[in-house]
Structures are given as structure tokens and as C-alpha cells.
Design an enzyme around this catalytic site. Sequence first.
Site, mmCIF file in Angstrom:
data_model
loop_
_atom_site.group_PDB
_atom_site.id
_atom_site.type_symbol
_atom_site.label_atom_id
_atom_site.label_comp_id
_atom_site.label_asym_id
_atom_site.label_seq_id
_atom_site.Cartn_x
_atom_site.Cartn_y
_atom_site.Cartn_z
ATOM 1 N N PRO A 275 0.825 -1.210 0.000
ATOM 2 C CA PRO A 275 0.000 0.000 0.000
ATOM 3 C C PRO A 275 0.860 1.261 0.000
ATOM 4 O O PRO A 275 1.858 1.348 0.717
ATOM 5 C CB PRO A 275 -0.779 -0.110 1.315
ATOM 6 C CG PRO A 275 0.153 -0.854 2.224
ATOM 7 C CD PRO A 275 0.899 -1.822 1.337
ATOM 8 N N ARG A 313 -1.301 16.020 -9.824
ATOM 9 C CA ARG A 313 -2.398 15.054 -9.961
ATOM 10 C C ARG A 313 -3.622 15.598 -10.706
ATOM 11 O O ARG A 313 -4.173 14.909 -11.561
ATOM 12 C CB ARG A 313 -2.793 14.471 -8.596
ATOM 13 C CG ARG A 313 -1.639 13.776 -7.870
ATOM 14 C CD ARG A 313 -2.104 12.874 -6.740
ATOM 15 N NE ARG A 313 -2.860 11.748 -7.241
ATOM 16 C CZ ARG A 313 -4.172 11.656 -7.250
ATOM 17 N NH1 ARG A 313 -4.886 12.621 -6.717
ATOM 18 N NH2 ARG A 313 -4.775 10.622 -7.777
ATOM 19 N N TYR A 317 -4.182 13.453 -13.987
ATOM 20 C CA TYR A 317 -5.220 12.414 -13.890
ATOM 21 C C TYR A 317 -6.618 13.005 -13.699
ATOM 22 O O TYR A 317 -7.519 12.291 -13.243
ATOM 23 C CB TYR A 317 -4.936 11.483 -12.704
ATOM 24 C CG TYR A 317 -3.500 11.084 -12.513
ATOM 25 C CD1 TYR A 317 -2.905 10.127 -13.338
ATOM 26 C CD2 TYR A 317 -2.725 11.656 -11.502
ATOM 27 C CE1 TYR A 317 -1.588 9.763 -13.157
ATOM 28 C CE2 TYR A 317 -1.405 11.291 -11.311
ATOM 29 C CZ TYR A 317 -0.840 10.346 -12.145
ATOM 30 O OH TYR A 317 0.465 9.984 -11.960
ATOM 31 N N CYS A 343 2.762 28.497 -16.549
ATOM 32 C CA CYS A 343 2.255 28.996 -17.824
ATOM 33 C C CYS A 343 1.649 27.896 -18.674
ATOM 34 O O CYS A 343 2.105 27.623 -19.789
ATOM 35 C CB CYS A 343 3.378 29.710 -18.562
ATOM 36 S SG CYS A 343 3.925 31.106 -17.584
HETATM 37 N N1 LLP Z 1 2.909 -1.656 -5.983
HETATM 38 C C1 LLP Z 1 3.198 -1.401 -7.278
HETATM 39 C C2 LLP Z 1 3.895 -2.411 -8.058
HETATM 40 C C3 LLP Z 1 2.810 -0.169 -7.842
HETATM 41 O O1 LLP Z 1 3.082 0.067 -9.116
HETATM 42 C C4 LLP Z 1 2.137 0.787 -7.046
HETATM 43 C C5 LLP Z 1 1.730 2.076 -7.596
HETATM 44 C C6 LLP Z 1 1.889 0.480 -5.698
HETATM 45 C C7 LLP Z 1 2.273 -0.759 -5.204
HETATM 46 C C8 LLP Z 1 1.192 1.437 -4.765
HETATM 47 O O2 LLP Z 1 -0.108 1.670 -5.159
HETATM 48 P P1 LLP Z 1 -1.078 2.516 -4.215
HETATM 49 O O3 LLP Z 1 -1.345 1.677 -2.990
HETATM 50 O O4 LLP Z 1 -0.386 3.768 -3.861
HETATM 51 O O5 LLP Z 1 -2.284 2.723 -5.030
HETATM 52 N N2 LLP Z 1 0.826 8.813 -9.462
HETATM 53 C C9 LLP Z 1 -0.481 8.184 -9.482
HETATM 54 C C10 LLP Z 1 -0.452 6.799 -8.861
HETATM 55 C C11 LLP Z 1 0.552 5.869 -9.493
HETATM 56 C C12 LLP Z 1 0.602 4.504 -8.878
HETATM 57 C C13 LLP Z 1 1.746 3.704 -9.409
HETATM 58 N N3 LLP Z 1 1.925 2.429 -8.814
HETATM 59 C C14 LLP Z 1 -1.495 9.091 -8.781
HETATM 60 O O6 LLP Z 1 -1.111 10.151 -8.304
HETATM 61 O O7 LLP Z 1 -2.676 8.763 -8.737
#
Ligand code: LLP
Length: 419
Positions: A275, A313, A317, A343
Site C-alpha cells: 500500500p 495530480r 489524472y 504557464c
Molecule cells: N505496488 C506497485 C507495483 C505499484 O506500481 C504501485 C503504484 C503500488 C504498489 C502502490 O499503489 P497505491 O497503494 O499507492 O495505489 N501517481 C499516481 C499513482 C501511481 C501509482 C503507481 N503504482 C497518482 O497520483 O494517482
Amino acid sequence: MNHFDYRGGVLHAEEVAIPEIAAAVGTPVYVYSTATLLRHFQVFAGAVPEGSLVAYAVKANGNLAVIRTLAGAGAGADVVSEGELRRALAGGVAPEKIVFSGVGKTEAELAFAVETGIYQINVESEPELEALSRVAAAKGAVAAIAIRVNPDVDARTHAKISTGKGENKFGVPIDRMPELAARCAELPGVALKGIAVHIGSQITDLAPLEAAYLRVLGMIETLRAGGHAIERADLGGGLGVPYVMNDPHPPLPDDYGAMVRRISAGKNLRLAFEPGRLIVANAGILVARAVYVKRGASRDFLVLDAGMNDLIRPAMYEAHHDIVPVVRHGRPEQAYDVVGPVCETGDTFARGRVLDGFKAGELAAILTAGAYGAAQASEYNARPLVPEVLVNGADWSVIRARPSYEEMLARDRLPAWLG
Ligand code: LLP
């Protein structure tokens, strides 16, 4: 649940008034709450089966103080580069709690991971498997690995953060797993311990997670029947967080944990989780100052001193972040397009957002900014990298300082021909 609350009309992080931090450090600035970080970690760790490895996804927020806070509570780390691996180690995470994910690990990165002796390397392709075998065998080492599979499941989240569909670059198509397991058995330098899966981020529905996990568990049965001693499953991260106040909550860690327990009971597997967002998102806010309140042809703009380079973000997104005044004045509400100084029209945090009337010079807080905020910040438009502050009770400390313009300039070099 977080520890950002109003006291006497002033937003506080735990015991500390946000204006005190803004006055001392300047704006924009990220502010994190230790109590919230710890609470989120403990809630998640308490929800998943006992003995699981909870490897915090460092990419969400790689600040050393954040990693150290979580490591102190027992967190492991999920890393995706040598840089993150070095950060996790410097943050006090034991190598036996570190998982290395990522689709393009170089041989140099694999070599460093093998030397460090981490818990698990999540291999994402046949060529990576061959490379790791070569690298580890050359050192006389055997790397504990999981193969990351692509289960071809739609996580029903934003396309840019969806990773488990067949068309995505991540993992090995799950049907090829038996072939890969057989290859692992032949190769020196690698010991296949498990299967890993991660289907995306900001997932607000347990059904796709359960579908992916069932495929993984089914494949583990197949592999075991074929004589492979599979003892681990890494179920990734991805559980979503509430970004909009008063909206229905995404499933809670307890709901998620109950689903995982139900489908993994009696399987004799050590589970790992990765997580990121769930731990840090609501433990952080971005504090900015209103530079101008500007009247456009058809709308009013609240121009902040934070921009898309500080929090990308919304631009990247179409993400929603709640925005609140740091000091409540109780003025009549008004609709604003909340924008930054960069800009580009994409430098917009919110459109038509109804807020208490703002005046120039006042502070705003952009909420749920602890994950993928500072971690994705840049110096675009030659704006100094945004600083970070960690609050702990009545204490607070700068955990990454804003660079000076001199420091920023000094990183560039003029070639000899330019004198
Ligand atoms: N494990 C792997 C292999 C991942 O690629 C990721 C996130 C995580 C765990 C953690 O995922 P989480 O629990 O945080 O959802 N920059 C984007 C999110 C990119 C996520 C990339 N991988 C945003 O701001 O929404």
C-alpha cells in the site's frame, strides 16, 4: 480519518497551527501528520492476515522522515528503483522487509538488490528473469523472487494508473506462469517463492481486486500441483482513499482485509501487500497562499503560489482534491477556478469550486496531498522544489528544505566552449 482539524477557525495539523508553519517556512509547503501516518499503517496492518509483510510503496512519498516513521512502526518497503531501495535502507527498513518491483530494473539495480539481500525481487518478464539469474549466479547468490503476473483484470480506475489489463506493460501474462516456473527451476541464481500482482491504484471497488487474487491463487494451486514449492503471494497495493469529503467512502482496510482472509484462508501462504496512497494520502496537505483573486471574462480565478509542478495530480489524472481555507472567515461562498502560476492552462487545481470568499494573501490547503504529491513534484518554470514539513504532536520539523535559487543554478554546468 486524519489529524487535520480546525481549532478556533484555524486549520491545525495535530497540535500545530498551519499559519505558524507557513510563516516560518513560506509557501507552498507540504505538511504531513505523524499520527495520521501511523494510524493508517496500523489500521492496514491490523486488517490483513497476521504475519503478512506490509511493504509501504515508497513511490507514494519517499521522504526519508516518512519512511523512518513507518519503518519504526514495523513497515517494510516496496521499491521500484535503486534510488528508492537506498532510501528505504537509509530510512531504517530491514532488507528482509523490502520488495523490489518494476518493469525495467537494470542489471546494475538487480545487482545492488542481490547484494543487499532483500526479501523478494518481483520479476516482470522473461528477459528480466534471465538477467537476474546471470547477475545473481555471478555473485554466487540465490535471489528470492516472485513473478509478477498480469491477470488481465480491469481495476476500473483512471486509465493512466491501471496496470492489470492484458494491454498494460506490467507483469507476465498469467497463462505463461507454468512455463516461467519451469524456467526458474532450471536457472541458477533464482529461487521462485511466489506470485505477485498489482492491478492499479485508487481502486474503489473490491471486486476487481478479488478477481485478480482468485486468478493468482488458482495459478498457485496449478504450480504446486506441478511440483513447485510456492509459499508466498504478493497482493500489491492499490486500495483507494476518499478524496471528496462527504462522498461514499471507498472500501475500508477492514473490508479489504476480510476479503483477503476469506479467499486466502488455509492456503498456507505468506502474504505481502504494497500500500502507498492508503498510508500517506490523507496524512498530507499542500499549503499555498493566494497571490491574487482575479476576475476573468466569465469566472473568478483564485491564483495560488502552488502550481502543477508542486502537485501534478489534477493536471495529469483529472484528479479531485478538496481545497479549504486555512483560516475560516465565514465570508459568503463564491465559485473559483483555482489555478497556479505555471504557464499552462493545465495548471488548474479545480474549476468552478465553491469556497468561502478568498482575499489575496490568505492561505489555502489542498487536501489528501500526501501521496504522489511531493513525490511527483518538479522545478518546472524554474520554481524551487516544494519543501516538506512533518508534524508530530506539538512539534514540527522541516524534512526537506526549499532549495535556494543559488543551489538550483549551481546544479547546471557551462561547457568550456561557452566560457
Ligand atoms: N505496488 C506497485 C507495483 C505499484 O506500481 C504501485 C503504484 C503500488 C504498489 C502502490 O499503489 P497505491 O497503494 O499507492 O495505489 N501517481 C499516481 C499513482 C501511481 C501509482 C503507481 N503504482 C497518482 O497520483 O494517482
